[in-house]
Design a protein around this motif. Structure first.
Motif, PDB file in Angstrom:
ATOM      1  N   HIS A   1       8.194  19.653  -3.069  1.00 47.57           N
ATOM      2  CA  HIS A   1       7.506  20.933  -3.291  1.00 47.57           C
ATOM      3  C   HIS A   1       6.998  20.994  -4.726  1.00 47.57           C
ATOM      4  CE1 HIS A   1      10.178  21.820   0.163  1.00 47.57           C
ATOM      5  NE2 HIS A   1       9.131  22.522   0.576  1.00 47.57           N
TER       6      HIS A   1
ATOM      7  N   GLN B   1       1.845  24.224  -6.971  1.00 47.66           N
ATOM      8  CA  GLN B   1       0.649  24.419  -6.162  1.00 47.66           C
ATOM      9  C   GLN B   1      -0.554  24.829  -7.009  1.00 47.66           C
ATOM     10  OE1 GLN B   1       2.399  27.369  -3.371  1.00 47.66           O
ATOM     11  NE2 GLN B   1       1.961  25.906  -1.748  1.00 47.66           N
TER      12      GLN B   1
ATOM     13  N   ARG C   1       5.715  30.232  -3.860  1.00 49.58           N
ATOM     14  CA  ARG C   1       5.606  29.899  -2.435  1.00 49.58           C
ATOM     15  C   ARG C   1       6.048  31.044  -1.525  1.00 49.58           C
ATOM     16  NH1 ARG C   1       5.131  24.418  -1.111  1.00 49.58           N
ATOM     17  NH2 ARG C   1       4.743  23.099  -2.935  1.00 49.58           N
TER      18      ARG C   1
ATOM     19  N   PHE D   1       3.110  32.146   1.555  1.00 46.93           N
ATOM     20  CA  PHE D   1       3.437  31.873   2.960  1.00 46.93           C
ATOM     21  C   PHE D   1       2.612  32.745   3.907  1.00 46.93           C
ATOM     22  CE2 PHE D   1       6.308  32.550   6.704  1.00 46.93           C
ATOM     23  CZ  PHE D   1       6.207  31.268   7.222  1.00 46.93           C
TER      24      PHE D   1
ATOM     25  N   TYR E   1       9.214  29.063   7.313  1.00 48.50           N
ATOM     26  CA  TYR E   1       9.316  29.657   5.976  1.00 48.50           C
ATOM     27  C   TYR E   1      10.165  28.804   5.040  1.00 48.50           C
ATOM     28  CZ  TYR E   1      10.613  32.685   2.130  1.00 48.50           C
ATOM     29  OH  TYR E   1      10.836  33.183   0.870  1.00 48.50           O
TER      30      TYR E   1
ATOM     31  N   GLU F   1      10.891  25.671   4.909  1.00 49.01           N
ATOM     32  CA  GLU F   1      10.243  24.443   4.458  1.00 49.01           C
ATOM     33  C   GLU F   1       9.082  24.754   3.520  1.00 49.01           C
ATOM     34  OE1 GLU F   1       8.901  20.804   3.551  1.00 49.01           O
ATOM     35  OE2 GLU F   1      10.854  21.378   4.367  1.00 49.01           O
ATOM     36  N   HIS F   2       8.321  25.788   3.824  1.00 52.50           N
ATOM     37  CA  HIS F   2       7.212  26.154   2.945  1.00 52.50           C
ATOM     38  C   HIS F   2       7.731  26.610   1.578  1.00 52.50           C
ATOM     39  CE1 HIS F   2       3.243  27.835   1.856  1.00 52.50           C
ATOM     40  NE2 HIS F   2       3.963  28.772   1.239  1.00 52.50           N
TER      41      HIS F   2
END
Length: 323
Positions: free
Chosen positions: A37, A40, A77, A81, A219, A221-222
């Motif tokens: 992760h 982003q 994150r 989502f 959720y 995992e995101h």
């Protein structure tokens, strides 16, 4: 005597080996979490501090600016989502990692107060060209949003508090935070948690946060739950939580300074942030506040009642004449 000395030596070696193994395992888990992760968005430098921001939605200047602030143990994150995608066609969205969490660096060794966090994030938003955004804060992030509006009312077009913390409470600090915010806990318990806490415990904690709703599929995992279990994040979050009561007690005396439209949205089944104390308190004390209750919803409406939260953002923007 020689036998006792040998025992002490062996005990010391065992402790050293256990410590080394724990630190190695903690580092391995942290590296795996960051590989799985990664950031982003981009990293800004604000007064020598790194602030991670994710930009989504409309191009700069083509739509109102919206800032999203996550809660305790969170990161960007949490907002990317469901909520940010639901508003991406209508707003230019800036999603920040609060100081010490996600990929934003800590401000100091005490965890950073809500007012210090608000100031750094206000400067970061301005650096991104958002000088008068709509600011949404969820849970702990709600307190940061309120601090932003109290200290710099001219820099906020509107506010949205989602399950937000606003007033002093009487329940004691969670034992986990009492431990991990202490010197001993920070040095000893935090590395052990990072290194060895099992996935089943993480899943159970996540379900408690979402109750009575289920955790949405995809959720965990995101979101990247292991990012929150890095040693730096655990320490920053623990210190922030340990200091929050005193900070909110002081901040709540100044809500009369808030003049921007304030939308307060809260689930009736929220067992983590009390509706009557926090949400109804804001509706009572802030003239510009409008309260929306979500029947049967718990602490995470941005994921389980996303359109209701998105509507609150739209109403805030309309009341500020941004649409």
């Amino acid at each position: 005597m020689r036998s006792a000395a040998r025992m002490l030596v062996w005990a010391g070696l065992a402790v050293a080996a256990g410590t080394a193994l724990t630190l190695w395992q903690a580092g391995r888990r942290e590296a795996a979490a960051e590989t799985r992760h990664p950031p982003q968005g981009q990293v800004l430098v604000v007064s020598s501090h790194r602030v991670h921001v994710v930009e989504m939605g409309r191009p700069k200047g083509s739509a109102p600016d919206l800032v999203l602030l996550h809660g305790s143990s969170g990161n960007t994150r949490d907002m990317t989502f469901r909520l940010a995608p639901a508003l991406a066609d209508e707003f230019r969205i800036l999603i920040f990692d609060r100081p010490g969490l996600g990929y934003s660096s800590p401000l100091n060794g005490t965890g950073a107060t809500i007012r210090q966090q608000a100031e750094v994030l206000r400067q970061a938003a301005a650096q991104m060209g958002a000088k008068n955004p709509v600011v949404l804060g969820q849970s702990y992030g709600g307190a940061v949003a309120l601090a932003w509006a109290v200290d710099h009312p001219e820099s906020v077009s509107a506010l949205v508090s989602v399950s937000g913390v606003a007033y002093p409470w009487t329940t004691p600090l969670d034992p986990l935070y009492r431990l991990t915010s202490s010197r001993f806990g920070s040095a000893v318990a935090v590395p052990l948690l990072t290194a060895y806490v099992p996935d089943a415990v993480v899943s159970r904690s996540l379900q408690e946060i979402f109750a009575p709703q289920m955790v949405p599929e995809g959720y965990a995992e995101h979101f990247g739950t292991r990012l929150s279990l890095r040693r730096s994040s655990l320490r920053a979050n623990a210190r922030q939580r340990a200091n929050l009561l005193e900070e909110v007690t002081e901040l709540s005396q100044h809500y009369g300074r808030i003049t921007a439209p304030l939308e307060v949205i809260h689930g009736t089944e929220d067992d983590l942030v009390n509706l009557k104390l926090h949400a109804e308190g804001l509706a009572r004390d802030v003239d510009s506040a409008r309260l929306t209750l979500l029947e049967g919803i718990g602490h995470m409406p941005q994921h389980v009642a996303t359109e209701d939260v998105a509507d609150a953002v739209r109403r805030a923007a309309e009341r500020a004449d941004l649409h």
